[in-house]
Design a protein around this motif. Structure first.
Motif, PDB file in Angstrom:
ATOM      1  N   SER A  13      -0.723  15.796   0.803  1.00 19.86           N
ATOM      2  CA  SER A  13      -1.391  16.998   1.936  1.00 19.86           C
ATOM      3  C   SER A  13      -2.313  17.769   1.367  1.00 19.86           C
ATOM      4  CB  SER A  13      -0.468  18.258   2.290  1.00 19.86           C
ATOM      5  OG  SER A  13       0.205  18.440   1.376  1.00 19.86           O
ATOM      6  N   ASN A  14      -2.389  17.338   0.077  1.00 22.24           N
ATOM      7  CA  ASN A  14      -3.845  18.436  -0.559  1.00 22.24           C
ATOM      8  C   ASN A  14      -5.502  18.462   0.655  1.00 22.24           C
ATOM      9  OD1 ASN A  14      -1.706  18.981  -3.129  1.00 22.24           O
ATOM     10  ND2 ASN A  14      -3.173  20.812  -2.626  1.00 22.24           N
ATOM     11  N   PHE A  15      -5.363  16.560   0.400  1.00 18.50           N
ATOM     12  CA  PHE A  15      -6.352  16.156   0.764  1.00 18.50           C
ATOM     13  C   PHE A  15      -6.894  15.758   2.299  1.00 18.50           C
ATOM     14  CE2 PHE A  15      -4.605  14.461  -2.918  1.00 18.50           C
ATOM     15  CZ  PHE A  15      -6.009  14.452  -3.835  1.00 18.50           C
ATOM     16  N   SER A  16      -7.866  16.014   2.662  1.00 22.45           N
ATOM     17  CA  SER A  16      -8.257  15.809   4.656  1.00 22.45           C
ATOM     18  C   SER A  16      -7.160  14.299   4.978  1.00 22.45           C
ATOM     19  CB  SER A  16      -9.567  16.078   4.929  1.00 22.45           C
ATOM     20  OG  SER A  16     -10.089  15.045   4.165  1.00 22.45           O
ATOM     21  N   TYR A  17      -7.832  12.704   4.171  1.00 17.87           N
ATOM     22  CA  TYR A  17      -7.337  12.230   4.322  1.00 17.87           C
ATOM     23  C   TYR A  17      -7.178  11.428   2.883  1.00 17.87           C
ATOM     24  CZ  TYR A  17     -12.269   9.672   3.453  1.00 17.87           C
ATOM     25  OH  TYR A  17     -14.078  10.048   3.079  1.00 17.87           O
ATOM     26  N   LEU A  59       0.309  12.549  -9.031  1.00 18.89           N
ATOM     27  CA  LEU A  59      -0.849  14.023  -8.446  1.00 18.89           C
ATOM     28  C   LEU A  59       0.206  14.908  -9.058  1.00 18.89           C
ATOM     29  CD1 LEU A  59      -1.376  13.090  -4.418  1.00 18.89           C
ATOM     30  CD2 LEU A  59      -3.232  13.782  -6.707  1.00 18.89           C
ATOM     31  N   PHE A  60       1.739  14.952  -9.012  1.00 21.46           N
ATOM     32  CA  PHE A  60       2.227  16.522  -8.969  1.00 21.46           C
ATOM     33  C   PHE A  60       1.916  16.857 -10.389  1.00 21.46           C
ATOM     34  CE2 PHE A  60       6.430  18.352 -10.937  1.00 21.46           C
ATOM     35  CZ  PHE A  60       7.007  19.272  -9.562  1.00 21.46           C
ATOM     36  N   PRO A  61       1.436  18.614  -9.996  1.00 20.01           N
ATOM     37  CA  PRO A  61       2.204  19.206  -8.745  1.00 20.01           C
ATOM     38  C   PRO A  61       1.560  18.708  -7.741  1.00 20.01           C
ATOM     39  CG  PRO A  61       1.544  20.675  -9.885  1.00 20.01           C
ATOM     40  CD  PRO A  61       0.942  19.622 -10.893  1.00 20.01           C
ATOM     41  N   LYS A  89       0.423  -0.947  -0.320  1.00 20.53           N
ATOM     42  CA  LYS A  89      -0.162   0.065  -0.024  1.00 20.53           C
ATOM     43  C   LYS A  89       0.989   0.818  -0.176  1.00 20.53           C
ATOM     44  CE  LYS A  89      -4.033  -2.200   2.357  1.00 20.53           C
ATOM     45  NZ  LYS A  89      -5.078  -2.025   3.749  1.00 20.53           N
ATOM     46  N   ILE A  90       2.017   0.453   0.503  1.00 22.62           N
ATOM     47  CA  ILE A  90       2.840   2.717   0.653  1.00 22.62           C
ATOM     48  C   ILE A  90       3.184   2.777  -0.647  1.00 22.62           C
ATOM     49  CG2 ILE A  90       5.147   3.266   1.913  1.00 22.62           C
ATOM     50  CD1 ILE A  90       2.756   3.315   3.209  1.00 22.62           C
ATOM     51  N   LYS A  91       3.956   1.769  -0.991  1.00 22.93           N
ATOM     52  CA  LYS A  91       3.892   1.655  -2.538  1.00 22.93           C
ATOM     53  C   LYS A  91       3.425   2.189  -4.050  1.00 22.93           C
ATOM     54  CE  LYS A  91       6.184  -2.318  -3.258  1.00 22.93           C
ATOM     55  NZ  LYS A  91       6.731  -3.727  -3.864  1.00 22.93           N
ATOM     56  N   ILE A  92       1.884   1.768  -3.467  1.00 28.25           N
ATOM     57  CA  ILE A  92       0.726   2.402  -4.003  1.00 28.25           C
ATOM     58  C   ILE A  92       0.801   4.559  -4.117  1.00 28.25           C
ATOM     59  CG2 ILE A  92      -1.661   2.466  -4.267  1.00 28.25           C
ATOM     60  CD1 ILE A  92      -2.119  -0.560  -3.909  1.00 28.25           C
ATOM     61  N   LEU A  93       0.936   4.316  -2.426  1.00 35.19           N
ATOM     62  CA  LEU A  93       0.883   5.400  -2.479  1.00 35.19           C
ATOM     63  C   LEU A  93       2.015   6.290  -2.694  1.00 35.19           C
ATOM     64  CD1 LEU A  93      -0.944   7.551  -0.211  1.00 35.19           C
ATOM     65  CD2 LEU A  93       0.854   7.087   1.037  1.00 35.19           C
ATOM     66  N   LYS A  94       2.980   5.681  -2.771  1.00 33.83           N
ATOM     67  CA  LYS A  94       4.140   6.393  -3.648  1.00 33.83           C
ATOM     68  C   LYS A  94       3.932   6.570  -5.064  1.00 33.83           C
ATOM     69  CE  LYS A  94       9.176   6.326  -4.436  1.00 33.83           C
ATOM     70  NZ  LYS A  94      10.455   5.877  -4.502  1.00 33.83           N
ATOM     71  N   LYS A  95       3.436   5.780  -5.747  1.00 33.06           N
ATOM     72  CA  LYS A  95       2.682   6.142  -7.131  1.00 33.06           C
ATOM     73  C   LYS A  95       2.145   7.191  -7.374  1.00 33.06           C
ATOM     74  CE  LYS A  95       1.031   3.759 -10.986  1.00 33.06           C
ATOM     75  NZ  LYS A  95       0.725   2.425 -12.006  1.00 33.06           N
ATOM     76  N   PHE A  96       0.686   6.680  -6.262  1.00 31.40           N
ATOM     77  CA  PHE A  96      -0.439   8.106  -6.309  1.00 31.40           C
ATOM     78  C   PHE A  96       0.141   9.224  -6.782  1.00 31.40           C
ATOM     79  CE2 PHE A  96      -3.373  10.817  -3.966  1.00 31.40           C
ATOM     80  CZ  PHE A  96      -4.525  10.189  -4.446  1.00 31.40           C
ATOM     81  N   GLU A  97       1.263   9.456  -5.849  1.00 30.47           N
ATOM     82  CA  GLU A  97       1.362  10.885  -5.192  1.00 30.47           C
ATOM     83  C   GLU A  97       2.129  11.105  -6.292  1.00 30.47           C
ATOM     84  OE1 GLU A  97       3.742  13.296  -2.112  1.00 30.47           O
ATOM     85  OE2 GLU A  97       5.067  11.910  -2.139  1.00 30.47           O
ATOM     86  N   ASN A  98       2.737  10.891  -6.532  1.00 29.67           N
ATOM     87  CA  ASN A  98       3.902  10.911  -8.050  1.00 29.67           C
ATOM     88  C   ASN A  98       2.820  11.451  -9.800  1.00 29.67           C
ATOM     89  OD1 ASN A  98       6.233  10.440  -7.132  1.00 29.67           O
ATOM     90  ND2 ASN A  98       6.213   8.068  -7.497  1.00 29.67           N
TER      91      ASN A  98
END
Length: 251
Positions: free
Chosen positions: A231-235, A225-227, A214-223
């Motif tokens: 932190s643009n999400f409340s949760y 999202l750029f820019p 899940k952390i790896k998915i989160l990293k891909k998700f943030e990439n």
């Protein structure tokens, strides 16, 4: 014939006398040298967490000991009992010095129990004592608070804390920007793992299983999202397989 025997015996006697004299002088010289070969200096490598003088104080009783009787194994045992020491390498440098290379443990999180303790990247427990540098660490909360599970200098006995320390270490190495932004890692009453980021803050619900995938998915998700940032999400809710439920932050 008798004359030759006499001269041979005389030569043998003289040679033996010379050898014995040299041996006695060498023995005396070696004995005097041994008396002078006392431990005068203990040199420690630079440390990053605890002031090295704290470690020196553990070994200063060896100063003045004959170098031949300085027991490296004893020195190693004494200094490695310190909970912040991971390993050491100790060597004698004649005539009067011992050098010690110190590798300290790397704190990965602060465990919020009474008293607070630090957990390193291998799951070992360290007391929360004054350090040389400001340790800005994630706080682990709502974990088992039984202090007997956290013996100083030993591996943590709480399985959940050990697993969480492992995840934090993998995040630190594989996703450092996320690690630096983690304010809190929280264990819920039903053993779900939640993370709270320092920014704003953002809550990330990871659930109970498959934390690292899940952390790896989160990293891909943030990439992707750029820019924008997490932190643009409340949760971000990642408790469900192969999906992220995201709630935009209200402006």
């Amino acid at each position: 014939m008798k004359k030759n025997i006499y001269y041979n015996n005389y030569a043998f006697f003289i040679t033996l006398t010379i050898i014995l004299t040299i041996f006695i002088k060498l023995s005396f010289w070696w004995n005097q040298l041994n008396k002078k070969m006392l431990l005068e200096k203990i040199l420690l490598s630079e440390t990053y967490i605890i002031d090295k003088e704290k470690y020196y104080d553990l070994l200063k009783e060896f100063i003045g000991t004959n170098m031949h009787t300085v027991n490296i194994d004893n020195m190693t045992k004494i200094i490695e009992e310190h909970p912040y020491i991971k390993t050491t390498r100790i060597s004698k440098w004649y005539p009067s010095t011992v050098k010690i290379e110190i590798i300290e443990r790397d704190p990965i999180a602060l465990l919020n129990i009474t008293p607070m303790v630090l957990i390193d990247s291998d799951g070992y427990v360290m007391p929360d004592i004054e350090s040389k540098k400001n340790l800005n660490l994630p706080i682990m909360t709502n974990f088992n608070s039984d202090i007997s599970l956290y013996p100083f200098g030993k591996k943590v006995l709480s399985i959940n804390v050990e697993k969480s320390a492992l995840w934090l270490n993998k995040i630190k190495n594989g996703f450092p920007s996320l690690y630096e932004n983690i304010s809190e890692m929280k264990m819920t009453s039903d053993n779900n793992i939640n993370m709270i980021l320092s920014d704003y803050p953002t809550h990330i619900y990871l659930g109970q299983k498959n934390i690292w995938p899940k952390i790896k998915i989160l990293k891909k998700f943030e990439n992707e999202l750029f820019p924008k940032k997490l932190s643009n999400f409340s949760y971000l809710d990642m408790r469900y397989k192969n999906q992220i439920i995201a709630m935009n932050r209200k402006i």
